[in-house]
Design a protein around this motif. Sequence first.
Motif, PDB file in Angstrom:
ATOM      1  N   ASP A   4       0.664  -1.190  -0.085  1.00 23.23           N
ATOM      2  CA  ASP A   4       0.011  -0.192   0.009  1.00 23.23           C
ATOM      3  C   ASP A   4       0.892   1.300   0.186  1.00 23.23           C
ATOM      4  O   ASP A   4       2.111   1.019   0.057  1.00 23.23           O
ATOM      5  CB  ASP A   4      -0.940  -0.019   1.178  1.00 23.23           C
ATOM      6  CG  ASP A   4      -0.624   0.430   2.488  1.00 23.23           C
ATOM      7  OD1 ASP A   4       0.714   0.677   2.729  1.00 23.23           O
ATOM      8  OD2 ASP A   4      -1.195   0.382   3.244  1.00 23.23           O
ATOM      9  N   GLU A   5       0.043   2.421  -0.060  1.00 24.68           N
ATOM     10  CA  GLU A   5       1.101   3.582  -0.093  1.00 24.68           C
ATOM     11  C   GLU A   5       2.041   4.123   0.947  1.00 24.68           C
ATOM     12  O   GLU A   5       3.060   4.693   0.684  1.00 24.68           O
ATOM     13  CB  GLU A   5       0.068   4.729  -0.297  1.00 24.68           C
ATOM     14  CG  GLU A   5      -0.662   5.166   1.052  1.00 24.68           C
ATOM     15  CD  GLU A   5      -2.018   5.935   0.810  1.00 24.68           C
ATOM     16  OE1 GLU A   5      -1.597   7.118   0.261  1.00 24.68           O
ATOM     17  OE2 GLU A   5      -3.157   5.500   0.812  1.00 24.68           O
ATOM     18  N   TYR A   6       2.015   3.173   2.055  1.00 27.83           N
ATOM     19  CA  TYR A   6       2.591   3.440   3.284  1.00 27.83           C
ATOM     20  C   TYR A   6       4.047   2.404   3.196  1.00 27.83           C
ATOM     21  O   TYR A   6       4.687   2.268   4.276  1.00 27.83           O
ATOM     22  CB  TYR A   6       2.043   3.374   4.729  1.00 27.83           C
ATOM     23  CG  TYR A   6       0.842   4.478   4.530  1.00 27.83           C
ATOM     24  CD1 TYR A   6       1.161   5.904   4.358  1.00 27.83           C
ATOM     25  CD2 TYR A   6      -0.570   4.228   4.517  1.00 27.83           C
ATOM     26  CE1 TYR A   6       0.273   6.792   4.157  1.00 27.83           C
ATOM     27  CE2 TYR A   6      -1.509   5.152   4.457  1.00 27.83           C
ATOM     28  CZ  TYR A   6      -1.160   6.327   4.153  1.00 27.83           C
ATOM     29  OH  TYR A   6      -2.113   7.250   4.184  1.00 27.83           O
ATOM     30  N   ASN A   7       4.068   1.382   2.299  1.00 28.67           N
ATOM     31  CA  ASN A   7       5.153   0.472   2.179  1.00 28.67           C
ATOM     32  C   ASN A   7       6.039   1.173   1.185  1.00 28.67           C
ATOM     33  O   ASN A   7       5.640   1.108  -0.237  1.00 28.67           O
ATOM     34  CB  ASN A   7       4.431  -0.720   1.633  1.00 28.67           C
ATOM     35  CG  ASN A   7       5.385  -1.802   1.446  1.00 28.67           C
ATOM     36  OD1 ASN A   7       6.449  -1.433   1.389  1.00 28.67           O
ATOM     37  ND2 ASN A   7       4.903  -3.182   1.433  1.00 28.67           N
ATOM     38  N   ALA A  38       8.526   2.284  -4.090  1.00 27.47           N
ATOM     39  CA  ALA A  38       9.684   2.551  -4.707  1.00 27.47           C
ATOM     40  C   ALA A  38      10.096   1.686  -5.939  1.00 27.47           C
ATOM     41  O   ALA A  38       9.436   0.454  -5.895  1.00 27.47           O
ATOM     42  CB  ALA A  38      10.863   2.427  -3.759  1.00 27.47           C
ATOM     43  N   GLN A  39      10.751   1.983  -6.971  1.00 22.01           N
ATOM     44  CA  GLN A  39      11.141   1.341  -8.103  1.00 22.01           C
ATOM     45  C   GLN A  39      12.306   0.312  -7.560  1.00 22.01           C
ATOM     46  O   GLN A  39      13.571   0.672  -7.195  1.00 22.01           O
ATOM     47  CB  GLN A  39      11.660   2.041  -9.145  1.00 22.01           C
ATOM     48  CG  GLN A  39      10.615   2.625  -9.899  1.00 22.01           C
ATOM     49  CD  GLN A  39      11.203   3.616 -10.830  1.00 22.01           C
ATOM     50  OE1 GLN A  39      12.001   3.435 -11.478  1.00 22.01           O
ATOM     51  NE2 GLN A  39       9.987   4.365 -11.459  1.00 22.01           N
ATOM     52  N   THR A  40      12.010  -0.724  -7.408  1.00 21.71           N
ATOM     53  CA  THR A  40      12.973  -1.826  -6.796  1.00 21.71           C
ATOM     54  C   THR A  40      13.024  -2.872  -7.752  1.00 21.71           C
ATOM     55  O   THR A  40      12.900  -4.067  -7.350  1.00 21.71           O
ATOM     56  CB  THR A  40      12.726  -2.415  -5.362  1.00 21.71           C
ATOM     57  OG1 THR A  40      11.307  -2.793  -5.303  1.00 21.71           O
ATOM     58  CG2 THR A  40      13.063  -1.219  -4.320  1.00 21.71           C
ATOM     59  N   PRO A  41      13.489  -2.871  -8.902  1.00 24.31           N
ATOM     60  CA  PRO A  41      13.334  -4.074  -9.875  1.00 24.31           C
ATOM     61  C   PRO A  41      14.316  -5.200  -9.506  1.00 24.31           C
ATOM     62  O   PRO A  41      14.085  -6.397  -9.841  1.00 24.31           O
ATOM     63  CB  PRO A  41      14.055  -3.374 -11.142  1.00 24.31           C
ATOM     64  CG  PRO A  41      14.710  -1.964 -10.786  1.00 24.31           C
ATOM     65  CD  PRO A  41      13.982  -1.604  -9.391  1.00 24.31           C
ATOM     66  N   CYS A  98      15.108   3.577  -0.625  1.00 22.49           N
ATOM     67  CA  CYS A  98      14.627   1.878  -1.091  1.00 22.49           C
ATOM     68  C   CYS A  98      15.154   1.697  -2.588  1.00 22.49           C
ATOM     69  O   CYS A  98      15.893   0.744  -2.660  1.00 22.49           O
ATOM     70  CB  CYS A  98      13.098   1.805  -0.929  1.00 22.49           C
ATOM     71  SG  CYS A  98      12.672   1.614   0.866  1.00 22.49           S
ATOM     72  N   LYS A  99      15.017   2.802  -3.342  1.00 19.59           N
ATOM     73  CA  LYS A  99      15.519   2.712  -4.757  1.00 19.59           C
ATOM     74  C   LYS A  99      17.014   2.735  -4.628  1.00 19.59           C
ATOM     75  O   LYS A  99      17.661   1.814  -5.413  1.00 19.59           O
ATOM     76  CB  LYS A  99      15.047   4.274  -5.380  1.00 19.59           C
ATOM     77  CG  LYS A  99      15.541   4.024  -6.994  1.00 19.59           C
ATOM     78  CD  LYS A  99      14.566   4.935  -7.663  1.00 19.59           C
ATOM     79  CE  LYS A  99      14.898   4.982  -9.299  1.00 19.59           C
ATOM     80  NZ  LYS A  99      16.058   5.663  -9.546  1.00 19.59           N
ATOM     81  N   ALA A 100      17.561   3.301  -4.096  1.00 19.32           N
ATOM     82  CA  ALA A 100      19.116   3.329  -3.885  1.00 19.32           C
ATOM     83  C   ALA A 100      19.591   2.229  -3.311  1.00 19.32           C
ATOM     84  O   ALA A 100      20.462   1.620  -3.815  1.00 19.32           O
ATOM     85  CB  ALA A 100      19.705   4.658  -3.008  1.00 19.32           C
ATOM     86  N   ALA A 101      18.747   1.421  -2.157  1.00 17.69           N
ATOM     87  CA  ALA A 101      19.368   0.168  -1.895  1.00 17.69           C
ATOM     88  C   ALA A 101      19.176  -0.832  -2.726  1.00 17.69           C
ATOM     89  O   ALA A 101      20.217  -1.543  -2.986  1.00 17.69           O
ATOM     90  CB  ALA A 101      18.525  -0.105  -0.562  1.00 17.69           C
ATOM     91  N   GLU A 144       9.085  -1.023   5.139  1.00 15.53           N
ATOM     92  CA  GLU A 144       7.932  -1.613   4.337  1.00 15.53           C
ATOM     93  C   GLU A 144       6.639  -1.245   5.235  1.00 15.53           C
ATOM     94  O   GLU A 144       5.457  -1.461   4.679  1.00 15.53           O
ATOM     95  CB  GLU A 144       8.081  -3.088   4.435  1.00 15.53           C
ATOM     96  CG  GLU A 144       7.882  -3.702   5.738  1.00 15.53           C
ATOM     97  CD  GLU A 144       8.774  -3.733   6.977  1.00 15.53           C
ATOM     98  OE1 GLU A 144       9.739  -2.843   6.679  1.00 15.53           O
ATOM     99  OE2 GLU A 144       8.490  -4.014   7.975  1.00 15.53           O
ATOM    100  N   ASP A 145       6.751  -0.368   6.362  1.00 15.97           N
ATOM    101  CA  ASP A 145       5.403   0.176   7.012  1.00 15.97           C
ATOM    102  C   ASP A 145       5.882   1.437   7.660  1.00 15.97           C
ATOM    103  O   ASP A 145       6.713   1.377   8.743  1.00 15.97           O
ATOM    104  CB  ASP A 145       4.902  -0.741   8.061  1.00 15.97           C
ATOM    105  CG  ASP A 145       3.808  -0.772   8.192  1.00 15.97           C
ATOM    106  OD1 ASP A 145       2.994   0.378   7.609  1.00 15.97           O
ATOM    107  OD2 ASP A 145       3.073  -1.260   9.300  1.00 15.97           O
TER     108      ASP A 145
END
Length: 538
Positions: free
Chosen positions: A37-40, A45-48, A424-427, A455-456
């Motif tokens: 959801d939006e708070y995760n 994030a984009q985490t391909p 999260c994207k950077a990670a 994630e929350d």
Amino acid sequence: MGSSGKVSWKLEDHPKLPKGKTVAVVVLDGWGENKPDEYNCIHVAQTPTMDSLKQGAPEKWRLVKAHGPAVGLPTEDDMGNSEVGHNALGAGRIFAQGAKLVDQALASGKIYEGEGFKYISECFQNATLHLIGLLSDGGVHSRLDQLQLLLKGVSERGAKRIRVHILTDGRDVLDGSSVGFVETLENDLAKLREKGVDAKIASGGGRMYVTMDRYENDWDVVKRGWDAQVLGEAPYKFTNAVEAVKKLRENAMTNGDAVVIFNFRADRMVMLAKALEYPDFDKFDRVRFPKIRYAGMLQYDGELKLPSKYLVSPPEIDRTSGEYLVKNGIRTFACSETVKFGHVTFFWNGNRSGYFNSELEEYVEIPSDVGITFNVKPNMKALEIGEKARDAILSRKFDQVRVNIPNGDMVGHTGDIQATVVACKAADEAVKMILDAIEEVGGIYVVTADHGNAEDMVKRNKSGQPLKDKNGELQILTSHTCLPVPIAIGGPGLAPGVRFRKDVPTGGLANVAATVMNLHGFVAPSDYETTLIEVADN
Ligand SMILES: O=C(O)[C@@H](CO)OP(=O)(O)O
Ligand SMILES: [Mn+2]
Ligand SMILES: [Mn+2]
């Protein structure tokens, strides 16, 4: 087979898995699994890279427990944290952790029978007992109920003048909750005063601003604490409820006083321990170095033996996987940025500083940004960590390359949702760099996390709906969570048929060490938590 007994360090060869593969062990700090959801922030994030691990090979991705009894904490309500998470990852067994050991010592009264308590209690008659620590019920570094019991216990055992130096928390508990904790404490202290004990709060400050720095990131933080707690000099920067604190100077430490740190967790208390204990300390000008009797709730660093006096014996985390692997010739590289550096070294190795074998190990610390909250620079040093790991892998000089990528956790703690998405994207990008390098050398990767956080980002009711406060504002969750974390394995070096077993459904972080040992071609010691993998016959 405790540390005193004779340990056989030789690991048996794995019957099916080869040696000689480069294994990358990646720990994403504060990266749990949660409904989207939006708070995760991990979902948003984009985490391909992390997505592909989950979707790509179902038998090579699973969840593991990272909180509560699975990592040695008292109850299922105890969220995970870096100390217990990395201890479990590195040690491969579940040790009763500080929170639990202190509970037990208080319940049995043993805390008052040991050498540490005897040492400080000799000051009770004629001097002041100072208690310093984090005031919250977060259970990561300390717990208010333990402080309450300790106050009762010391006053019943003769402490006549008590000064509490509080560090307020907005990281393991909701922002703004400090006022309530201070009120509870004030109430307890008032009751003690009724009984004739001169007990007061003596100083206060936010944990990230005073005292609780770690891994020598910023000594100014510890200095500010020293000025207030030891010298009795501080700017008045208290929240209203603490405004009662007056005349700090009267509360300064003097020769003969006793000091007890009531945090059980190690990392953020080692710097203060050095300042309180080392005669030739030179990280800042202490101005005065009163002759005090100082004890920690626990011993925080087993290698440095800091502090030398303590109330409760720390978990004896011996025979860690790092020590075994190095003793079986595994050349190890470990890296993170300062704020998490000790996680993949000190915590990983059972709260022990330094190398097991400096010829086989290299630990690299990338300096963290200092003096900012990490929502300002949510990329932190993720790419630098990725680059260092990549170079270490491509150098082929190491068998294990181990990193902690801090972003999800450090930015998650700020409560800044947008910044945490960037984090999260950077990670994820850092993970990709490492996986690409593993691809190039034909190695193996293990990607996991130490506990949840990013994630929350909201407090929720029992049915999972976000909670709002009285003013209709979302209650932002800055703390860790009780959610499970992912673990993924793969890479060209992974032998055919390797997959996660189905018969370890309750597996937790402590099962990872045996898994990693297998991937290096060894069988884990028999008392380690069982491996998560098996080799299917093709
Ligand atoms: O910052 C810390 O000290 C804790 C939260 O209190 O976080 P972590 O366990 O991830 O290090
Ligand atoms: Mn962590
Ligand atoms: Mn954290």
